[in-house]
Design a protein around this motif. Structure first.
Motif, PDB file in Angstrom:
ATOM      1  N   ARG A  78      39.855  14.692  45.613  1.00 35.86           N
ATOM      2  CA  ARG A  78      39.597  15.775  46.462  1.00 35.86           C
ATOM      3  C   ARG A  78      38.031  16.160  46.548  1.00 35.86           C
ATOM      4  O   ARG A  78      37.713  16.958  47.137  1.00 35.86           O
ATOM      5  N   GLY A  79      37.524  15.348  45.791  1.00 29.97           N
ATOM      6  CA  GLY A  79      35.911  15.742  45.641  1.00 29.97           C
ATOM      7  C   GLY A  79      35.299  15.470  44.165  1.00 29.97           C
ATOM      8  O   GLY A  79      36.021  15.341  43.439  1.00 29.97           O
ATOM      9  N   SER A  80      34.006  15.858  44.036  1.00 32.52           N
ATOM     10  CA  SER A  80      33.334  15.480  42.811  1.00 32.52           C
ATOM     11  C   SER A  80      33.516  16.868  41.921  1.00 32.52           C
ATOM     12  O   SER A  80      34.130  17.833  42.302  1.00 32.52           O
ATOM     13  N   VAL A  81      33.316  16.624  40.616  1.00 33.18           N
ATOM     14  CA  VAL A  81      33.754  17.566  39.419  1.00 33.18           C
ATOM     15  C   VAL A  81      32.809  18.972  40.024  1.00 33.18           C
ATOM     16  O   VAL A  81      33.361  20.074  39.866  1.00 33.18           O
ATOM     17  N   ARG A  82      31.460  18.845  40.489  1.00 31.15           N
ATOM     18  CA  ARG A  82      30.779  19.834  40.804  1.00 31.15           C
ATOM     19  C   ARG A  82      31.207  20.582  41.883  1.00 31.15           C
ATOM     20  O   ARG A  82      31.454  21.760  41.846  1.00 31.15           O
ATOM     21  N   THR A  83      31.772  20.011  43.038  1.00 31.32           N
ATOM     22  CA  THR A  83      32.537  20.786  43.770  1.00 31.32           C
ATOM     23  C   THR A  83      33.785  21.389  43.353  1.00 31.32           C
ATOM     24  O   THR A  83      33.778  22.655  44.162  1.00 31.32           O
ATOM     25  N   TRP A  84      34.548  20.702  42.681  1.00 27.02           N
ATOM     26  CA  TRP A  84      35.523  21.579  42.067  1.00 27.02           C
ATOM     27  C   TRP A  84      35.223  22.618  41.437  1.00 27.02           C
ATOM     28  O   TRP A  84      35.963  23.746  41.602  1.00 27.02           O
ATOM     29  N   ILE A  85      34.284  22.547  40.689  1.00 29.94           N
ATOM     30  CA  ILE A  85      33.858  23.643  39.539  1.00 29.94           C
ATOM     31  C   ILE A  85      33.261  25.096  40.811  1.00 29.94           C
ATOM     32  O   ILE A  85      33.486  25.964  40.693  1.00 29.94           O
ATOM     33  N   LEU A  86      32.512  24.350  41.582  1.00 34.26           N
ATOM     34  CA  LEU A  86      31.839  25.500  42.668  1.00 34.26           C
ATOM     35  C   LEU A  86      33.114  26.204  43.500  1.00 34.26           C
ATOM     36  O   LEU A  86      33.055  27.354  44.036  1.00 34.26           O
ATOM     37  N   SER A  87      34.053  25.229  43.869  1.00 36.52           N
ATOM     38  CA  SER A  87      35.172  25.824  44.691  1.00 36.52           C
ATOM     39  C   SER A  87      36.187  26.957  43.758  1.00 36.52           C
ATOM     40  O   SER A  87      36.398  27.795  44.073  1.00 36.52           O
ATOM     41  N   ILE A  88      35.850  26.618  42.238  1.00 34.79           N
ATOM     42  CA  ILE A  88      36.579  27.679  41.510  1.00 34.79           C
ATOM     43  C   ILE A  88      35.802  29.058  41.381  1.00 34.79           C
ATOM     44  O   ILE A  88      36.271  30.155  41.323  1.00 34.79           O
ATOM     45  N   VAL A  89      34.399  28.816  41.304  1.00 34.85           N
ATOM     46  CA  VAL A  89      33.723  30.054  41.218  1.00 34.85           C
ATOM     47  C   VAL A  89      33.878  30.723  42.784  1.00 34.85           C
ATOM     48  O   VAL A  89      33.958  32.089  42.745  1.00 34.85           O
ATOM     49  N   HIS A  90      33.680  30.075  43.971  1.00 35.13           N
ATOM     50  CA  HIS A  90      34.022  30.539  45.124  1.00 35.13           C
ATOM     51  C   HIS A  90      35.198  31.308  45.280  1.00 35.13           C
ATOM     52  O   HIS A  90      35.367  32.557  45.673  1.00 35.13           O
ATOM     53  N   ASN A  91      36.354  30.585  44.821  1.00 30.31           N
ATOM     54  CA  ASN A  91      37.734  31.377  44.764  1.00 30.31           C
ATOM     55  C   ASN A  91      37.956  32.573  43.960  1.00 30.31           C
ATOM     56  O   ASN A  91      38.110  33.532  44.499  1.00 30.31           O
ATOM     57  N   ARG A  92      37.192  32.518  42.614  1.00 35.16           N
ATOM     58  CA  ARG A  92      37.380  33.639  41.873  1.00 35.16           C
ATOM     59  C   ARG A  92      36.287  34.703  42.256  1.00 35.16           C
ATOM     60  O   ARG A  92      36.852  35.978  42.338  1.00 35.16           O
ATOM     61  N   GLY A  93      35.230  34.234  43.114  1.00 37.12           N
ATOM     62  CA  GLY A  93      34.384  35.425  43.635  1.00 37.12           C
ATOM     63  C   GLY A  93      35.026  36.045  44.729  1.00 37.12           C
ATOM     64  O   GLY A  93      34.826  37.384  44.829  1.00 37.12           O
ATOM     65  N   ILE A  94      35.767  35.371  45.547  1.00 40.87           N
ATOM     66  CA  ILE A  94      36.431  35.865  46.610  1.00 40.87           C
ATOM     67  C   ILE A  94      37.542  36.983  46.169  1.00 40.87           C
ATOM     68  O   ILE A  94      37.577  38.140  46.607  1.00 40.87           O
ATOM     69  N   ASP A  95      38.200  36.557  45.151  1.00 36.66           N
ATOM     70  CA  ASP A  95      39.288  37.526  44.520  1.00 36.66           C
ATOM     71  C   ASP A  95      38.641  38.701  44.083  1.00 36.66           C
ATOM     72  O   ASP A  95      39.199  39.839  44.076  1.00 36.66           O
ATOM     73  N   GLN A  96      37.543  38.500  43.266  1.00 36.30           N
ATOM     74  CA  GLN A  96      36.796  39.717  42.864  1.00 36.30           C
ATOM     75  C   GLN A  96      36.359  40.599  43.861  1.00 36.30           C
ATOM     76  O   GLN A  96      36.170  41.977  43.842  1.00 36.30           O
ATOM     77  N   LEU A  97      35.560  39.694  44.829  1.00 38.92           N
ATOM     78  CA  LEU A  97      35.296  40.768  46.080  1.00 38.92           C
ATOM     79  C   LEU A  97      36.280  41.372  46.795  1.00 38.92           C
ATOM     80  O   LEU A  97      36.168  42.797  47.148  1.00 38.92           O
ATOM     81  N   ARG A  98      37.446  40.872  47.049  1.00 38.66           N
ATOM     82  CA  ARG A  98      38.604  41.704  47.560  1.00 38.66           C
ATOM     83  C   ARG A  98      38.916  42.480  46.813  1.00 38.66           C
ATOM     84  O   ARG A  98      39.273  43.822  47.226  1.00 38.66           O
ATOM     85  N   SER A  99      38.826  42.712  45.537  1.00 34.92           N
ATOM     86  CA  SER A  99      39.384  43.838  44.621  1.00 34.92           C
ATOM     87  C   SER A  99      38.260  44.789  44.617  1.00 34.92           C
ATOM     88  O   SER A  99      38.861  45.951  44.703  1.00 34.92           O
ATOM     89  N   LEU A 100      37.156  44.408  44.715  1.00 39.83           N
ATOM     90  CA  LEU A 100      36.049  45.540  44.884  1.00 39.83           C
ATOM     91  C   LEU A 100      36.063  46.186  46.052  1.00 39.83           C
ATOM     92  O   LEU A 100      36.010  47.505  46.491  1.00 39.83           O
ATOM     93  N   ALA A 101      36.735  45.357  47.309  1.00 37.80           N
ATOM     94  CA  ALA A 101      36.762  45.968  48.476  1.00 37.80           C
ATOM     95  C   ALA A 101      37.830  46.850  48.670  1.00 37.80           C
ATOM     96  O   ALA A 101      38.039  47.920  49.488  1.00 37.80           O
ATOM     97  N   SER A 102      38.989  46.681  47.976  1.00 39.56           N
ATOM     98  CA  SER A 102      40.284  47.298  48.025  1.00 39.56           C
ATOM     99  C   SER A 102      40.024  48.620  47.128  1.00 39.56           C
ATOM    100  O   SER A 102      40.209  49.703  47.744  1.00 39.56           O
ATOM    101  N   ARG A 103      39.319  48.583  45.963  1.00 36.74           N
ATOM    102  CA  ARG A 103      38.972  49.841  45.558  1.00 36.74           C
ATOM    103  C   ARG A 103      38.019  50.609  46.230  1.00 36.74           C
ATOM    104  O   ARG A 103      38.122  51.866  46.240  1.00 36.74           O
ATOM    105  N   ARG A 104      37.104  49.779  47.098  1.00 38.76           N
ATOM    106  CA  ARG A 104      36.182  50.987  48.013  1.00 38.76           C
ATOM    107  C   ARG A 104      36.976  51.496  49.064  1.00 38.76           C
ATOM    108  O   ARG A 104      36.650  52.612  49.347  1.00 38.76           O
ATOM    109  N   ARG A 105      38.164  50.710  49.569  1.00 39.09           N
ATOM    110  CA  ARG A 105      38.787  51.376  50.852  1.00 39.09           C
ATOM    111  C   ARG A 105      39.762  52.587  50.116  1.00 39.09           C
ATOM    112  O   ARG A 105      39.692  53.414  50.861  1.00 39.09           O
ATOM    113  N   THR A 106      40.089  52.444  48.801  1.00 41.73           N
ATOM    114  CA  THR A 106      40.952  53.497  48.232  1.00 41.73           C
ATOM    115  C   THR A 106      39.816  54.673  48.052  1.00 41.73           C
ATOM    116  O   THR A 106      40.235  55.574  48.591  1.00 41.73           O
TER     117      THR A 106
END
Length: 198
Positions: A78-106
């Motif tokens: 599916r890709g290099s280890v670096r790409t895999w690690i960066l996709s984990i960072v990206h996905n975890r970041g999206i999760d955190q940003l969504r959580s922050l956005a949800s708190r902001r909406r509240t």
């Protein structure tokens, strides 16, 4: 002492894929070598996504904890280890940003239920909301492949090269789709006789 230094040198000559195999067996030295190789790129992406040093450090740490726990989930096809690690960072970041956005909406809902003392604040908020709606409407007119490129670049902070690696498409294709997408958005606002929001 010599044995430890020699062992550390041994990790530095191993390919990422070999380190991942060792990491699956819980090898802390392999994890340290991967961290040394990829933590700067991971932090850089984290910082672009979060926009704050402490939040970026927390996201990087969280992502590498996931790397440690999920080493068996890496697939080289599916890709290099670096790409895999960066996709984990990206996905975890999206999760955190969504959580922050949800708190902001509240928080926004709570603030909106409170009486407004400044009419100009209400006008400014209405104006910002309308601009967001207009941008969403413009993005909805794009083909999926152009939308994906723009989302990765502008909302997730990926570079052209990172997008090319992530989507496994040529760099020229990434740039072309981005150019077309941005032109379509400009044309959309031009047809509606609106200024492009900044």
């Amino acid at each position: 002492m010599f044995f430890v230094a020699n062992q550390n040198r041994q990790y530095t000559v191993l390919a990422d894929e070999d380190l991942m195999s060792l990491l699956e067996d819980g090898d802390a030295g392999a994890f340290a070598a991967l961290y040394d190789r990829h933590s700067r790129a991971a932090y850089s992406l984290s910082y672009r996504m979060m926009g704050d040093r402490q939040a970026a450090e927390d996201l990087t740490q969280d992502a590498f904890l996931k790397v440690w726990r999920s080493a068996g989930g890496y697939r080289s096809e599916r890709g290099s280890v670096r790409t895999w690690i960066l996709s984990i960072v990206h996905n975890r970041g999206i999760d955190q940003l969504r959580s922050l956005a949800s708190r902001r909406r509240t928080q926004d809902r709570v603030e909106q239920s409170a009486p407004r003392s400044q009419p100009s604040e209400a006008f400014a908020e209405t104006w910002r909301n309308r601009q967001r709606e207009q941008i969403r409407e413009a993005l909805d007119t794009l083909p999926a492949e152009q939308l994906k490129i723009l989302e990765l670049a502008y909302f997730s902070g990926y570079t052209h090269v990172e997008i090319s690696n992530l989507l496994d498409i040529p760099l020229g294709t990434v740039k072309g789709r981005m150019r077309l997408g941005l032109k379509k958005i400009r044309d959309y606002f031009g047809q509606k006789d609106m200024a492009v929001p900044r």
